[in-house]
Write a protein that holds these residues in place. Structure first.
Motif, PDB file in Angstrom:
ATOM      1  N   THR A 123       0.817  -1.214   0.000  1.00 47.38           N
ATOM      2  CA  THR A 123       0.000   0.000   0.000  1.00 47.38           C
ATOM      3  C   THR A 123       0.851   1.264   0.000  1.00 47.38           C
ATOM      4  N   ARG A 124       1.979   1.235   0.694  1.00 49.17           N
ATOM      5  CA  ARG A 124       2.838   2.429   0.722  1.00 49.17           C
ATOM      6  C   ARG A 124       3.390   2.738  -0.668  1.00 49.17           C
ATOM      7  N   ILE A 125       3.871   1.714  -1.349  1.00 45.23           N
ATOM      8  CA  ILE A 125       4.427   1.912  -2.694  1.00 45.23           C
ATOM      9  C   ILE A 125       3.316   2.309  -3.659  1.00 45.23           C
ATOM     10  N   ALA A 126       2.187   1.619  -3.576  1.00 40.63           N
ATOM     11  CA  ALA A 126       1.062   1.928  -4.461  1.00 40.63           C
ATOM     12  C   ALA A 126       0.574   3.355  -4.234  1.00 40.63           C
ATOM     13  N   LEU A 160      -4.713   8.811  -0.948  1.00 39.10           N
ATOM     14  CA  LEU A 160      -3.736   7.724  -1.026  1.00 39.10           C
ATOM     15  C   LEU A 160      -2.705   7.847   0.093  1.00 39.10           C
ATOM     16  N   ALA A 161      -2.273   9.066   0.383  1.00 40.16           N
ATOM     17  CA  ALA A 161      -1.323   9.276   1.479  1.00 40.16           C
ATOM     18  C   ALA A 161      -1.940   8.846   2.807  1.00 40.16           C
ATOM     19  N   VAL A 162      -3.197   9.203   3.034  1.00 32.45           N
ATOM     20  CA  VAL A 162      -3.888   8.809   4.266  1.00 32.45           C
ATOM     21  C   VAL A 162      -3.972   7.283   4.361  1.00 32.45           C
ATOM     22  N   LEU A 163      -4.316   6.635   3.259  1.00 24.67           N
ATOM     23  CA  LEU A 163      -4.428   5.176   3.260  1.00 24.67           C
ATOM     24  C   LEU A 163      -3.099   4.514   3.607  1.00 24.67           C
ATOM     25  N   ALA A 164      -2.019   5.027   3.056  1.00 31.38           N
ATOM     26  CA  ALA A 164      -0.700   4.454   3.343  1.00 31.38           C
ATOM     27  C   ALA A 164      -0.332   4.646   4.810  1.00 31.38           C
TER      28      ALA A 164
END
Length: 191
Positions: A123-126, A160-164
């Protein structure tokens, strides 16, 4: 009880209370709901990326006609970057429109980001790759059509940043299993 004993007991209570809070295993209803909402957002964004890949690859007729599908010789970057790009970076985007390397990078990125988000792995890379792709898409049409600077690309990138940061792949995803892999434990940025 003397003053010294009372002071020690108060100090001990203050220093041990946070440790007790950190080791609790139950979550509140709000925390559980937040986990599931973030997982839903992760799945929605994953599908958004994967759908863009599938439509451009096979020309499913939503945004890409079958005759323009990548598998039929079309270019997933040529049309938009040639005719849709605007603003200060228009020349740059016009210059890479239809380049084989740009098509491959774009399509590989859409597929990998979509699959990783849907599965809840990497998830971090994605999120990093997806955020970069979204910001680049935002810069291709500056200023945005409906606002001086803000549009959905920036909002999606922020999500996306929040999800990571929240580890959103752990809920309704394979994030927990992914974290236990030896390579991921050795290189935590793979989470």
């Amino acid at each position: 009880m003397d003053t010294m004993t009372a002071t020690i007991e108060r100090t001990t209570a203050r220093t041990t209370a946070p440790a007790a809070e950190n080791t609790r295993t139950t979550e509140t209803t709000r925390e559980r709901a937040t986990r599931y909402v973030l997982a839903g957002i992760r799945l929605a964004l994953g599908w958004t990326f994967l759908w863009a890949f599938l439509d451009k690859m096979f020309g499913l007729g939503h945004e890409t006609a079958a005759k323009n599908a990548w598998i039929n010789g079309g270019s997933p970057t040529k049309g938009f970057l040639s005719f849709g790009a605007a603003g200060p970076l228009k020349g740059f985007y016009n210059g890479i429109a239809g380049a084989a390397w740009a098509d491959w990078l774009f399509m590989a990125g859409l597929a990998a980001i979509g699959v990783a988000l849907l599965l809840g792995v990497g998830t971090r890379i994605a999120a990093t790759a997806g955020g970069l792709l979204l910001v680049m898409m935002w810069t291709a049409v500056l200023p945005p059509e409906n606002n001086p600077f803000m549009d959905d690309h920036l909002i999606y990138a922020a999500m996306l940043a929040v999800l990571a940061m929240a580890g959103a792949g752990d809920t309704l995803g394979l994030g927990q299993t992914w974290k236990r892999l030896a390579i991921v434990q050795r290189f935590p940025w793979l989470r």
